[in-house]
Design a protein around this motif. Structure first.
Motif, PDB file in Angstrom:
ATOM      1  N   LEU A  16     -20.075  -6.489  -4.098  1.00  0.00           N
ATOM      2  CA  LEU A  16     -19.394  -5.224  -3.858  1.00  0.00           C
ATOM      3  C   LEU A  16     -18.420  -5.305  -2.679  1.00  0.00           C
ATOM      4  O   LEU A  16     -17.272  -4.864  -2.825  1.00  0.00           O
ATOM      5  N   PRO A  17     -18.774  -5.869  -1.535  1.00  0.00           N
ATOM      6  CA  PRO A  17     -17.792  -5.987  -0.444  1.00  0.00           C
ATOM      7  C   PRO A  17     -16.598  -6.876  -0.810  1.00  0.00           C
ATOM      8  O   PRO A  17     -15.466  -6.576  -0.433  1.00  0.00           O
ATOM      9  N   VAL A  18     -16.844  -7.939  -1.568  1.00  0.00           N
ATOM     10  CA  VAL A  18     -15.738  -8.809  -1.971  1.00  0.00           C
ATOM     11  C   VAL A  18     -14.796  -8.061  -2.904  1.00  0.00           C
ATOM     12  O   VAL A  18     -13.565  -8.096  -2.735  1.00  0.00           O
ATOM     13  N   ILE A  19     -15.343  -7.369  -3.876  1.00  0.00           N
ATOM     14  CA  ILE A  19     -14.514  -6.616  -4.825  1.00  0.00           C
ATOM     15  C   ILE A  19     -13.734  -5.521  -4.096  1.00  0.00           C
ATOM     16  O   ILE A  19     -12.542  -5.325  -4.331  1.00  0.00           O
ATOM     17  N   LEU A  20     -14.400  -4.802  -3.189  1.00  0.00           N
ATOM     18  CA  LEU A  20     -13.719  -3.757  -2.434  1.00  0.00           C
ATOM     19  C   LEU A  20     -12.643  -4.335  -1.507  1.00  0.00           C
ATOM     20  O   LEU A  20     -11.569  -3.735  -1.343  1.00  0.00           O
ATOM     21  N   GLY A  21     -12.908  -5.475  -0.915  1.00  0.00           N
ATOM     22  CA  GLY A  21     -11.917  -6.114  -0.042  1.00  0.00           C
ATOM     23  C   GLY A  21     -10.675  -6.538  -0.810  1.00  0.00           C
ATOM     24  O   GLY A  21      -9.544  -6.280  -0.386  1.00  0.00           O
ATOM     25  N   PHE A  27      -4.418  -2.722  -3.503  1.00  0.00           N
ATOM     26  CA  PHE A  27      -3.936  -1.350  -3.368  1.00  0.00           C
ATOM     27  C   PHE A  27      -2.910  -1.242  -2.239  1.00  0.00           C
ATOM     28  O   PHE A  27      -1.901  -0.547  -2.374  1.00  0.00           O
ATOM     29  N   GLY A  28      -3.151  -1.924  -1.132  1.00  0.00           N
ATOM     30  CA  GLY A  28      -2.203  -1.911  -0.006  1.00  0.00           C
ATOM     31  C   GLY A  28      -0.853  -2.492  -0.408  1.00  0.00           C
ATOM     32  O   GLY A  28       0.200  -1.954  -0.053  1.00  0.00           O
ATOM     33  N   ARG A  29      -0.871  -3.595  -1.126  1.00  0.00           N
ATOM     34  CA  ARG A  29       0.390  -4.198  -1.596  1.00  0.00           C
ATOM     35  C   ARG A  29       1.108  -3.271  -2.572  1.00  0.00           C
ATOM     36  O   ARG A  29       2.327  -3.141  -2.519  1.00  0.00           O
ATOM     37  N   LEU A  31       0.879  -0.028  -2.711  1.00  0.00           N
ATOM     38  CA  LEU A  31       1.388   1.100  -1.945  1.00  0.00           C
ATOM     39  C   LEU A  31       2.661   0.716  -1.185  1.00  0.00           C
ATOM     40  O   LEU A  31       3.628   1.483  -1.152  1.00  0.00           O
ATOM     41  N   LYS A  32       2.679  -0.473  -0.596  1.00  0.00           N
ATOM     42  CA  LYS A  32       3.861  -0.951   0.114  1.00  0.00           C
ATOM     43  C   LYS A  32       5.044  -1.104  -0.844  1.00  0.00           C
ATOM     44  O   LYS A  32       6.179  -0.759  -0.520  1.00  0.00           O
ATOM     45  N   HIS A  33       4.768  -1.606  -2.030  1.00  0.00           N
ATOM     46  CA  HIS A  33       5.811  -1.755  -3.057  1.00  0.00           C
ATOM     47  C   HIS A  33       6.371  -0.385  -3.448  1.00  0.00           C
ATOM     48  O   HIS A  33       7.587  -0.213  -3.568  1.00  0.00           O
ATOM     49  N   LYS A  34       5.494   0.594  -3.644  1.00  0.00           N
ATOM     50  CA  LYS A  34       5.938   1.936  -3.999  1.00  0.00           C
ATOM     51  C   LYS A  34       6.804   2.543  -2.893  1.00  0.00           C
ATOM     52  O   LYS A  34       7.795   3.219  -3.163  1.00  0.00           O
ATOM     53  N   GLU A  35       6.443   2.306  -1.644  1.00  0.00           N
ATOM     54  CA  GLU A  35       7.229   2.817  -0.526  1.00  0.00           C
ATOM     55  C   GLU A  35       8.620   2.193  -0.516  1.00  0.00           C
ATOM     56  O   GLU A  35       9.623   2.882  -0.303  1.00  0.00           O
ATOM     57  N   ARG A  36       8.703   0.872  -0.754  1.00  0.00           N
ATOM     58  CA  ARG A  36      10.011   0.210  -0.805  1.00  0.00           C
ATOM     59  C   ARG A  36      10.849   0.724  -1.965  1.00  0.00           C
ATOM     60  O   ARG A  36      12.062   0.899  -1.841  1.00  0.00           O
ATOM     61  N   MET A  37      10.210   0.971  -3.101  1.00  0.00           N
ATOM     62  CA  MET A  37      10.941   1.502  -4.251  1.00  0.00           C
ATOM     63  C   MET A  37      11.455   2.914  -3.949  1.00  0.00           C
ATOM     64  O   MET A  37      12.582   3.256  -4.323  1.00  0.00           O
ATOM     65  N   ALA A  38      10.669   3.714  -3.261  1.00  0.00           N
ATOM     66  CA  ALA A  38      11.098   5.069  -2.901  1.00  0.00           C
ATOM     67  C   ALA A  38      12.270   5.020  -1.924  1.00  0.00           C
ATOM     68  O   ALA A  38      13.223   5.799  -2.044  1.00  0.00           O
ATOM     69  N   GLU A  39      12.232   4.106  -0.968  1.00  0.00           N
ATOM     70  CA  GLU A  39      13.342   3.956  -0.025  1.00  0.00           C
ATOM     71  C   GLU A  39      14.615   3.530  -0.748  1.00  0.00           C
ATOM     72  O   GLU A  39      15.703   4.043  -0.453  1.00  0.00           O
ATOM     73  N   ALA A  40      14.488   2.606  -1.687  1.00  0.00           N
ATOM     74  CA  ALA A  40      15.659   2.168  -2.448  1.00  0.00           C
ATOM     75  C   ALA A  40      16.219   3.311  -3.283  1.00  0.00           C
ATOM     76  O   ALA A  40      17.441   3.495  -3.360  1.00  0.00           O
ATOM     77  N   LEU A  41      15.348   4.087  -3.884  1.00  0.00           N
ATOM     78  CA  LEU A  41      15.790   5.229  -4.686  1.00  0.00           C
ATOM     79  C   LEU A  41      16.466   6.280  -3.809  1.00  0.00           C
ATOM     80  O   LEU A  41      17.492   6.848  -4.199  1.00  0.00           O
ATOM     81  N   ASN A  42      15.927   6.513  -2.620  1.00  0.00           N
ATOM     82  CA  ASN A  42      16.544   7.468  -1.699  1.00  0.00           C
ATOM     83  C   ASN A  42      17.928   7.002  -1.271  1.00  0.00           C
ATOM     84  O   ASN A  42      18.859   7.799  -1.197  1.00  0.00           O
ATOM     85  N   ALA A  43      18.070   5.713  -0.992  1.00  0.00           N
ATOM     86  CA  ALA A  43      19.378   5.183  -0.599  1.00  0.00           C
ATOM     87  C   ALA A  43      20.375   5.324  -1.748  1.00  0.00           C
ATOM     88  O   ALA A  43      21.529   5.704  -1.537  1.00  0.00           O
TER      89      ALA A  43
END
Length: 95
Positions: A16-21, A27-29, A31-43
């Motif tokens: 369970l800790p390995v799967i969650l890690g 999920f972090g990657r 989320l970071k990708h979605k943020e970059r896509m949103a910034e590109a769309l805003n620009a």
């Protein structure tokens, strides 16, 4: 101790800790990708808005020029057209 108890304990303590890690890293990657896509769309949206504003400004300038032509020279042009109607037609020469 029975084997299923050991397997269940192992899955809870280790699996369970390995799967969650790994899941949190993925999920972090994502989320970071979605943020970059949103910034590109805003620009891109800001650039299009600037282009539309510039185009609208050019159209407004053209309309102002047309309004000025119609209001300032409209009467003078109408008078010139009327004065041309008053001039007798010139013939090309004797027939």
């Amino acid at each position: 101790m029975q084997p299923w108890v050991f397997l269940t304990f192992f899955m809870i303590v280790v699996g369970l800790p390995v799967i969650l890690g790994v899941g949190s890293n993925v999920f972090g990657r994502w989320l970071k990708h979605k943020e970059r896509m949103a910034e590109a769309l805003n620009a891109q949206t800001a650039e299009k808005a600037a282009q539309y504003a510039a185009h609208t400004e050019r159209l407004e300038q053209r309309v102002r020029v047309l309004e000025r032509i119609v209001t300032d020279k409209g009467i003078a042009i109408a008078d010139q057209i009327e004065s041309l109607r008053d001039v007798p037609a010139l013939s090309d020469g004797p027939n």
